[in-house]
Design a protein around this motif. Structure first.
Motif, PDB file in Angstrom:
ATOM      1  N   LYS A   1      -7.676  11.505   8.209  1.00  0.00           N
ATOM      2  CA  LYS A   1      -8.269  12.406   7.215  1.00  0.00           C
ATOM      3  C   LYS A   1      -7.203  13.223   6.483  1.00  0.00           C
ATOM      4  O   LYS A   1      -7.439  13.698   5.374  1.00  0.00           O
ATOM      5  N   ILE A   2      -6.025  13.399   7.085  1.00  0.00           N
ATOM      6  CA  ILE A   2      -4.965  14.194   6.463  1.00  0.00           C
ATOM      7  C   ILE A   2      -4.289  13.431   5.324  1.00  0.00           C
ATOM      8  O   ILE A   2      -3.762  14.030   4.392  1.00  0.00           O
ATOM      9  N   TYR A   3      -4.342  12.101   5.366  1.00  0.00           N
ATOM     10  CA  TYR A   3      -3.694  11.283   4.341  1.00  0.00           C
ATOM     11  C   TYR A   3      -4.308  11.575   2.969  1.00  0.00           C
ATOM     12  O   TYR A   3      -5.496  11.347   2.751  1.00  0.00           O
TER      13      TYR A   3
ATOM     14  N   ARG B   1       0.832  -1.205   0.000  1.00  0.00           N
ATOM     15  CA  ARG B   1       0.000   0.000   0.000  1.00  0.00           C
ATOM     16  C   ARG B   1       0.867   1.255   0.000  1.00  0.00           C
ATOM     17  O   ARG B   1       1.893   1.299   0.676  1.00  0.00           O
ATOM     18  N   ASP B   2       0.437   2.274  -0.712  1.00  0.00           N
ATOM     19  CA  ASP B   2       1.115   3.566  -0.714  1.00  0.00           C
ATOM     20  C   ASP B   2       1.266   4.087   0.710  1.00  0.00           C
ATOM     21  O   ASP B   2       2.288   4.667   1.064  1.00  0.00           O
ATOM     22  N   PHE B   3       0.283   3.871   1.534  1.00  0.00           N
ATOM     23  CA  PHE B   3       0.261   4.325   2.921  1.00  0.00           C
ATOM     24  C   PHE B   3       1.486   3.829   3.704  1.00  0.00           C
ATOM     25  O   PHE B   3       1.951   4.485   4.630  1.00  0.00           O
ATOM     26  N   ASP B   4       2.029   2.681   3.313  1.00  0.00           N
ATOM     27  CA  ASP B   4       3.110   2.030   4.054  1.00  0.00           C
ATOM     28  C   ASP B   4       4.512   2.340   3.513  1.00  0.00           C
ATOM     29  O   ASP B   4       5.491   1.788   4.014  1.00  0.00           O
TER      30      ASP B   4
ATOM     31  N   ALA C   1       0.469   8.098   7.809  1.00  0.00           N
ATOM     32  CA  ALA C   1       1.214   7.325   6.811  1.00  0.00           C
ATOM     33  C   ALA C   1       2.645   7.121   7.297  1.00  0.00           C
ATOM     34  O   ALA C   1       3.221   7.983   7.962  1.00  0.00           O
ATOM     35  N   VAL C   2       3.238   6.000   6.955  1.00  0.00           N
ATOM     36  CA  VAL C   2       4.589   5.645   7.415  1.00  0.00           C
ATOM     37  C   VAL C   2       5.592   6.742   7.081  1.00  0.00           C
ATOM     38  O   VAL C   2       6.432   7.112   7.906  1.00  0.00           O
ATOM     39  N   ARG C   3       5.509   7.314   5.888  1.00  0.00           N
ATOM     40  CA  ARG C   3       6.496   8.332   5.504  1.00  0.00           C
ATOM     41  C   ARG C   3       6.360   9.612   6.325  1.00  0.00           C
ATOM     42  O   ARG C   3       7.343  10.315   6.545  1.00  0.00           O
TER      43      ARG C   3
END
Length: 180
Positions: free
Chosen positions: A81-83, A20-23, A56-58
């Protein structure tokens, strides 16, 4: 008057095999750029009453590197919500900031952060820093604004001045222009 500082997460690693992009984590240059920005925060004695951040991880890793270099305790309020949020969503998140917070740091993603600057700062030709944002809002860049409001709930478009726009390459030439 309230102060708002926006920090775009540092450069992430596209080579990492995450589903996932989130990671996606930071890459080596991203960690370095976040540390450079943390040192800038320390030198300029910036302090924040509240930190609102994407989980998010980054973003997490960006704040860890900023914290290490600034010697500030970063205790963000993580808000999903900020992601990858739009400017309108980011405005809603800011309206929910603690009423006693005079200076808020928001850490997130583009294009939402860039669009938020365009919505908050009038395009009246008086802000060279705004022109810089129009050119590019690189990763790990800080945008510092003063808002003509007394309460976060009252934040509206065109209520801010962009006081300073600081890119990692402004502080460490090895981080520019091929950095981002």
């Amino acid at each position: 008057m309230k102060k708002l500082t926006l920090l775009r997460h540092a450069k992430s690693g596209w080579d990492d095999p995450v589903e996932r992009d989130f990671d996606r984590p930071l890459n080596k240059k991203g960690k370095r750029a976040a540390a450079v920005m943390g040192s800038f925060i320390k030198r300029n004695r910036l302090t924040f009453d509240q930190i609102l951040a994407s989980p998010a991880v980054r973003v997490i890793e960006t704040l860890e590197n900023v914290e290490d270099a600034s010697n500030l305790a970063m205790e963000p309020t993580w808000d999903r919500k900020i992601y990858l949020a739009s400017s309108a969503t980011l405005l809603d998140v800011l309206r929910g900031a603690r009423p006693d917070a005079e200076h808020v740091l928001m850490v997130g993603h583009n294009p939402g952060l860039e669009d938020l600057i365009f919505d908050l700062v009038p395009d009246d030709g008086t802000s060279p820093a705004r022109d810089e944002v129009e050119t590019k809002y690189p990763t790990a860049t800080l945008a510092e604004m003063t808002l003509a409001i007394d309460n976060w709930a009252d934040i509206t478009e065109k209520c801010a001045t962009l006081d300073r726009f600081t890119r990692p390459r402004d502080l460490d030439p090895e981080l520019g222009p091929n950095y981002d």
